[in-house]
Scaffold this motif. Structure first.
Motif, PDB file in Angstrom:
ATOM      1  N   PHE B  21      36.677 -22.506 -41.090  1.00 27.29           N
ATOM      2  CA  PHE B  21      35.347 -22.069 -41.537  1.00 27.29           C
ATOM      3  C   PHE B  21      34.237 -22.762 -40.756  1.00 27.29           C
ATOM      4  CE2 PHE B  21      37.719 -20.540 -45.233  1.00 27.29           C
ATOM      5  CZ  PHE B  21      37.166 -19.282 -45.356  1.00 27.29           C
ATOM      6  N   THR B  22      34.465 -24.032 -40.425  1.00 23.49           N
ATOM      7  CA  THR B  22      33.474 -24.743 -39.613  1.00 23.49           C
ATOM      8  C   THR B  22      33.255 -24.014 -38.286  1.00 23.49           C
ATOM      9  OG1 THR B  22      33.933 -26.898 -40.578  1.00 23.49           O
ATOM     10  CG2 THR B  22      33.027 -26.886 -38.361  1.00 23.49           C
ATOM     11  N   ILE B  23      34.375 -23.605 -37.666  1.00 24.33           N
ATOM     12  CA  ILE B  23      34.264 -22.903 -36.389  1.00 24.33           C
ATOM     13  C   ILE B  23      33.574 -21.551 -36.570  1.00 24.33           C
ATOM     14  CG2 ILE B  23      35.597 -21.802 -34.548  1.00 24.33           C
ATOM     15  CD1 ILE B  23      37.618 -24.094 -34.825  1.00 24.33           C
ATOM     16  N   LEU B  24      33.952 -20.835 -37.629  1.00 29.26           N
ATOM     17  CA  LEU B  24      33.336 -19.531 -37.902  1.00 29.26           C
ATOM     18  C   LEU B  24      31.825 -19.664 -38.088  1.00 29.26           C
ATOM     19  CD1 LEU B  24      35.663 -17.557 -40.356  1.00 29.26           C
ATOM     20  CD2 LEU B  24      34.794 -16.817 -38.128  1.00 29.26           C
ATOM     21  N   VAL B  25      31.437 -20.626 -38.929  1.00 27.92           N
ATOM     22  CA  VAL B  25      30.007 -20.810 -39.210  1.00 27.92           C
ATOM     23  C   VAL B  25      29.269 -21.218 -37.939  1.00 27.92           C
ATOM     24  CG1 VAL B  25      28.314 -22.244 -40.433  1.00 27.92           C
ATOM     25  CG2 VAL B  25      30.320 -21.364 -41.644  1.00 27.92           C
ATOM     26  N   THR B  26      29.846 -22.167 -37.184  1.00 25.76           N
ATOM     27  CA  THR B  26      29.176 -22.648 -35.975  1.00 25.76           C
ATOM     28  C   THR B  26      29.036 -21.529 -34.945  1.00 25.76           C
ATOM     29  OG1 THR B  26      30.178 -24.812 -36.325  1.00 25.76           O
ATOM     30  CG2 THR B  26      29.212 -24.398 -34.164  1.00 25.76           C
ATOM     31  N   ALA B  27      30.150 -20.833 -34.671  1.00 20.08           N
ATOM     32  CA  ALA B  27      30.124 -19.789 -33.643  1.00 20.08           C
ATOM     33  C   ALA B  27      29.161 -18.677 -34.046  1.00 20.08           C
ATOM     34  CB  ALA B  27      31.523 -19.242 -33.406  1.00 20.08           C
ATOM     35  N   GLY B  28      29.243 -18.254 -35.298  1.00 20.86           N
ATOM     36  CA  GLY B  28      28.397 -17.161 -35.773  1.00 20.86           C
ATOM     37  C   GLY B  28      26.930 -17.522 -35.701  1.00 20.86           C
ATOM     38  N   SER B  29      26.589 -18.706 -36.217  1.00 21.96           N
ATOM     39  CA  SER B  29      25.167 -19.063 -36.259  1.00 21.96           C
ATOM     40  C   SER B  29      24.650 -19.412 -34.864  1.00 21.96           C
ATOM     41  CB  SER B  29      24.919 -20.212 -37.239  1.00 21.96           C
ATOM     42  OG  SER B  29      25.729 -21.311 -36.918  1.00 21.96           O
ATOM     43  N   LEU B  30      25.538 -19.915 -34.013  1.00 26.92           N
ATOM     44  CA  LEU B  30      25.129 -20.209 -32.630  1.00 26.92           C
ATOM     45  C   LEU B  30      24.743 -18.921 -31.911  1.00 26.92           C
ATOM     46  CD1 LEU B  30      24.896 -22.467 -30.517  1.00 26.92           C
ATOM     47  CD2 LEU B  30      27.206 -21.925 -29.794  1.00 26.92           C
ATOM     48  N   LEU B  31      25.591 -17.906 -32.062  1.00 26.41           N
ATOM     49  CA  LEU B  31      25.332 -16.616 -31.414  1.00 26.41           C
ATOM     50  C   LEU B  31      24.028 -16.020 -31.948  1.00 26.41           C
ATOM     51  CD1 LEU B  31      26.732 -14.598 -29.457  1.00 26.41           C
ATOM     52  CD2 LEU B  31      27.544 -13.399 -31.496  1.00 26.41           C
ATOM     53  N   LEU B  32      23.921 -15.999 -33.281  1.00 23.38           N
ATOM     54  CA  LEU B  32      22.735 -15.399 -33.897  1.00 23.38           C
ATOM     55  C   LEU B  32      21.463 -16.156 -33.500  1.00 23.38           C
ATOM     56  CD1 LEU B  32      21.631 -13.283 -35.870  1.00 23.38           C
ATOM     57  CD2 LEU B  32      21.981 -14.940 -37.712  1.00 23.38           C
ATOM     58  N   SER B  33      21.534 -17.490 -33.548  1.00 26.56           N
ATOM     59  CA  SER B  33      20.323 -18.270 -33.245  1.00 26.56           C
ATOM     60  C   SER B  33      19.924 -18.119 -31.778  1.00 26.56           C
ATOM     61  CB  SER B  33      20.535 -19.745 -33.578  1.00 26.56           C
ATOM     62  OG  SER B  33      21.521 -20.296 -32.733  1.00 26.56           O
ATOM     63  N   SER B  34      20.928 -17.984 -30.885  1.00 20.59           N
ATOM     64  CA  SER B  34      20.603 -17.822 -29.467  1.00 20.59           C
ATOM     65  C   SER B  34      19.905 -16.488 -29.231  1.00 20.59           C
ATOM     66  CB  SER B  34      21.863 -17.892 -28.608  1.00 20.59           C
ATOM     67  OG  SER B  34      22.518 -19.121 -28.809  1.00 20.59           O
ATOM     68  N   LEU B  35      20.467 -15.415 -29.827  1.00 20.34           N
ATOM     69  CA  LEU B  35      19.865 -14.094 -29.627  1.00 20.34           C
ATOM     70  C   LEU B  35      18.459 -14.030 -30.219  1.00 20.34           C
ATOM     71  CD1 LEU B  35      22.934 -11.767 -30.342  1.00 20.34           C
ATOM     72  CD2 LEU B  35      21.875 -12.316 -28.154  1.00 20.34           C
ATOM     73  N   LEU B  88      29.927 -17.278 -46.853  1.00 16.64           N
ATOM     74  CA  LEU B  88      30.076 -17.389 -45.396  1.00 16.64           C
ATOM     75  C   LEU B  88      28.955 -16.633 -44.680  1.00 16.64           C
ATOM     76  CD1 LEU B  88      31.817 -18.381 -43.016  1.00 16.64           C
ATOM     77  CD2 LEU B  88      33.065 -16.223 -43.152  1.00 16.64           C
ATOM     78  N   GLU B  89      28.691 -15.394 -45.153  1.00 11.07           N
ATOM     79  CA  GLU B  89      27.609 -14.604 -44.538  1.00 11.07           C
ATOM     80  C   GLU B  89      26.271 -15.327 -44.662  1.00 11.07           C
ATOM     81  OE1 GLU B  89      29.536 -10.206 -45.560  1.00 11.07           O
ATOM     82  OE2 GLU B  89      27.925 -11.034 -46.778  1.00 11.07           O
ATOM     83  N   ALA B  90      26.018 -15.847 -45.845  1.00 13.45           N
ATOM     84  CA  ALA B  90      24.740 -16.547 -46.065  1.00 13.45           C
ATOM     85  C   ALA B  90      24.633 -17.768 -45.158  1.00 13.45           C
ATOM     86  CB  ALA B  90      24.613 -16.960 -47.524  1.00 13.45           C
ATOM     87  N   ALA B  91      25.759 -18.469 -44.986  1.00 15.66           N
ATOM     88  CA  ALA B  91      25.739 -19.673 -44.147  1.00 15.66           C
ATOM     89  C   ALA B  91      25.438 -19.309 -42.696  1.00 15.66           C
ATOM     90  CB  ALA B  91      27.069 -20.396 -44.241  1.00 15.66           C
ATOM     91  N   ILE B  92      26.137 -18.287 -42.178  1.00 15.67           N
ATOM     92  CA  ILE B  92      25.929 -17.882 -40.782  1.00 15.67           C
ATOM     93  C   ILE B  92      24.501 -17.379 -40.577  1.00 15.67           C
ATOM     94  CG2 ILE B  92      26.567 -16.171 -39.037  1.00 15.67           C
ATOM     95  CD1 ILE B  92      29.451 -16.416 -40.019  1.00 15.67           C
ATOM     96  N   LEU B  93      24.065 -16.522 -41.486  1.00 14.68           N
ATOM     97  CA  LEU B  93      22.725 -15.951 -41.392  1.00 14.68           C
ATOM     98  C   LEU B  93      21.663 -17.054 -41.516  1.00 14.68           C
ATOM     99  CD1 LEU B  93      22.087 -12.967 -41.049  1.00 14.68           C
ATOM    100  CD2 LEU B  93      21.602 -12.830 -43.489  1.00 14.68           C
TER     101      LEU B  93
END
Lengths: 247, 220
Positions: B21-35, B88-93
Motif C-alpha cells: 500500500f505504501t508503494i501504491l500510495v506513493t506511486a499514485g500520488s507522485l504521478l498525480l502531483s507531477s501532472l 486508498l483513493e482518498a489517500a492517493i488523491l
C-alpha cells in the motif's frame, strides 16, 4: 514596383517612460546589406526586435515584404520564419547538437521531411566550415563556432532576410574574423541582411548602406564609404572618432 | 539476534502487505502531483493573467493547509457532498493534490531559470508557445528541476505514512498494529525503518541516473 523587403515608417517604441525609438523611417531592399551603427542604448537592437516581432512597437508601421508585422496576428509565424535572427549571445539550444540546432526549425516549425532537412543541415554546416562538428554540443564549441552554427540555423529556415544583432560582440577578438568571413560570403551571394555591428571594417567593406542611430533617431544615412569616411553630422563624426580611436 | 530474526520472519508478511500500500500510495500520488503540478506551473508561466492568477490561488491554498487536514477533508467531509472514496483513493488523491503545489513551485522555478535568450531563439524560428515549451524550455528546465524533484519523491514516500490516519493499512500502520499487539517495538520499527530505507535508496539512485541522463550536452 515590389515592396521593400523591410520597411519601417515612423516607428516609435517606449520602455516605460523611456522612449527608445523616436520615429524610425528606413527600408532595406531585396539583396541589400545594411549596417546599423550607433552608441549602445541608441535603439539598434530594438529596431531588429521590432522587425521580427520579438518586441511590439507602439506607433508607426513595420512591413516585411508588404505584410504588416503584428505580434497578435497569425501572420507573425510566417514573418518570423522569413526573418531569421542571429543573436549576440548565439542562443543555441544547449541540449541539442549542432546539426539538431540547425534542423530544429525546418523539421518542427516548417514540417519539412526529416531526411531532406537533415541533408540541407549538413550542407549548411559544411558551408560555414563546421562539417566536422555536426554532432558536437554547443558547450564543446568555441564562440566563433557557435555563432557559425547559429548562422547555419538561420539559413536553414531559408529566410528572405537575416537580422544580425551584434553577432561578433561576444567573441574573443581572434574569433571575430571567421564569423565576419561567413557573413561576407552570404552578402556576396545576395542575401538581404540588416546588421547591427560595431565592426566598422566589415561595414565599410560589405555594407551597401550604413545607418547611424543615436538616441532613438536615425541621425545620418548613406553609402558605407561616404558615411564612414566623410560623415557630415557632428554626432556621427564624434561617434566614429571614438570607435576608431578608442584611447 | 536469533530472536530478532525469528520475529522478523513472523512479521514480514504483514509488513510486506503494508509495503504494497505504501508503494501504491506513493506511486499514485507522485504521478498525480507531477501532472497537476506541471499544469499549475504552465498556467503560471503562460503569460495569460487570469490563468496565472487561478494557478497561484490554488497553489497557495494547497500550501497553506496541512496535508493531514486535506486528507481528512477528502475522506470524512466529501462523503457529505456525495463523493464517497475508498481510503486508498482518498489517500492517493489527497496526497497527489496537496503535493502538486510543491511540485508546481519546483517546476516553475526550473522553467523560469531557463535563459530568456532561449525563448527568443525559439520565437525567432517561428515556434509557438506549446512547441517552444516542449522542444526548448522543458528539456532544459528538467535539469534544474530534477535534484529538488528527487527530494520531493523521497518526502512523498515517507509522507505516504500519513495515509494511515485515514485507515490505509500501509507500512507504518501495519507496523504500529503489530507493535501494539506484540510489544516487540524494537524489532517492528527497525524493520519498518529498514523497509523505508530499502525504497528510498533506489529512488535516490534513480534520480541520480536521471540527472546524468538529462545532463547531456551541457558539460565539456
Amino acid at each position: 514596383m515590389s515592396p521593400a523587403m523591410i520597411e519601417l515608417g515612423s516607428v516609435t517604441k517606449s520602455f516605460g517612460t523611456h522612449q527608445v525609438l523616436k520615429g524610425i523611417t528606413a527600408s532595406v531592399e531585396r539583396g541589400e546589406v545594411v549596417c546599423l551603427i550607433g552608441p549602445s542604448g541608441s535603439g539598434k537592437s530594438t529596431i531588429l526586435r521590432c522587425i521580427n516581432g520579438l518586441e511590439a512597437y507602439d506607433g508607426g508601421l513595420v512591413h516585411i515584404d508588404g505584410v504588416k508585422v503584428d505580434r497578435d496576428a497569425s501572420s507573425i509565424v510566417g514573418i518570423r520564419t522569413s526573418m531569421a535572427m542571429v543573436f549576440q549571445r548565439f542562443n543555441l539550444f544547449p541540449h541539442r547538437t549542432a546539426l539538431e540546432n540547425v534542423v530544429e526549425g525546418p523539421i518542427y516549425v516548417k514540417k519539412e521531411p526529416a531526411a531532406e532537412a537533415t541533408a540541407r543541415g549538413r550542407d549548411l554546416l559544411a558551408r560555414v566550415g563546421l562539417a566536422a562538428k555536426i554532432d558536437a554540443y554547443p558547450a564543446q564549441l568555441s564562440g566563433g563556432q557557435m555563432q557559425r552554427v547559429a548562422i547555419a540555423r538561420a539559413l536553414a529556415m531559408q529566410p528572405k532576410a537575416i537580422l544580425f544583432d551584434e553577432p561578433t560582440s561576444a567573441l574573443d577578438p581572434e574569433l571575430v574574423g571567421e564569423v565576419l568571413e561567413v557573413m561576407k560570403s552570404l552578402a556576396e551571394e545576395g542575401m538581404t541582411m540588416l546588421v547591427v555591428t560595431h565592426e566598422m571594417g566589415f561595414a565599410r567593406e560589405v555594407a551597401d548602406r550604413v545607418l547611424f542611430l543615436d538616441q532613438g533617431v536615425i541621425v545620418e544615412e548613406g553609402s558605407a564609404r561616404e558615411l564612414l569616411s566623410a560623415p557630415r553630422n557632428p554626432r556621427t563624426q564624434d561617434f566614429l572618432r571614438r570607435v576608431l580611436r578608442p584611447i | 539476534m536469533q530472536n530478532f530474526m525469528r520475529d522478523a520472519a513472523q512479521f514480514m508478511p504483514l509488513l510486506l502487505q503494508g509495503l504494497k500500500f505504501t508503494i501504491l500510495v506513493t506511486a499514485g500520488s507522485l504521478l498525480l502531483s507531477s501532472l497537476l503540478g506541471l499544469v499549475w506551473a504552465l498556467m503560471r508561466v503562460s503569460g495569460i493573467a487570469w490563468l496565472a492568477m487561478i494557478a497561484k490561488l490554488v497553489v497557495n491554498t494547497l500550501r497553506g493547509i496541512p496535508i493531514l487536514v486535506q486528507l481528512f477533508y477528502l475522506y470524512f467531509v466529501m462523503p457529505e457532498f456525495g463523493l464517497r472514496l475508498t481510503a486508498l483513493e482518498a489517500a492517493i488523491l489527497g496526497l497527489g493534490i496537496a503535493y502538486s503545489a510543491y511540485q508546481s513551485e519546483n517546476f516553475r522555478a526550473g522553467i523560469e531559470a531557463v535563459d530568456h535568450g532561449q525563448i527568443e531563439a525559439a520565437q525567432s524560428i517561428g515556434m509557438g508557445w506549446g512547441l517552444m515549451m516542449r522542444r526548448v524550455v522543458l528539456p532544459q528546465a528538467i535539469k534544474i528541476i530534477l535534484p529538488p524533484y528527487g527530494n520531493i519523491m523521497i518526502m512523498m514516500l515517507k509522507d505516504s505514512s500519513q495515509a494511515s490516519t485515514i485507515t490505509v493499512a500501509e507500512l507504518t500502520l501495519q507496523g504500529s498494529l503489530i507493535a501494539s499487539s506484540t510489544f516487540k517495538n524494537m524489532t517492528v520499527y527497525t524493520l519498518v525503518a529498514l523497509l523505508y530505507l530499502s525504497m528510498s535508496l533506489p529512488l535516490i539512485a534513480f534520480v541520480g541516473w536521471l540527472e546524468r541522463r538529462f545532463g547531456k550536452g551541457t558539460k565539456r
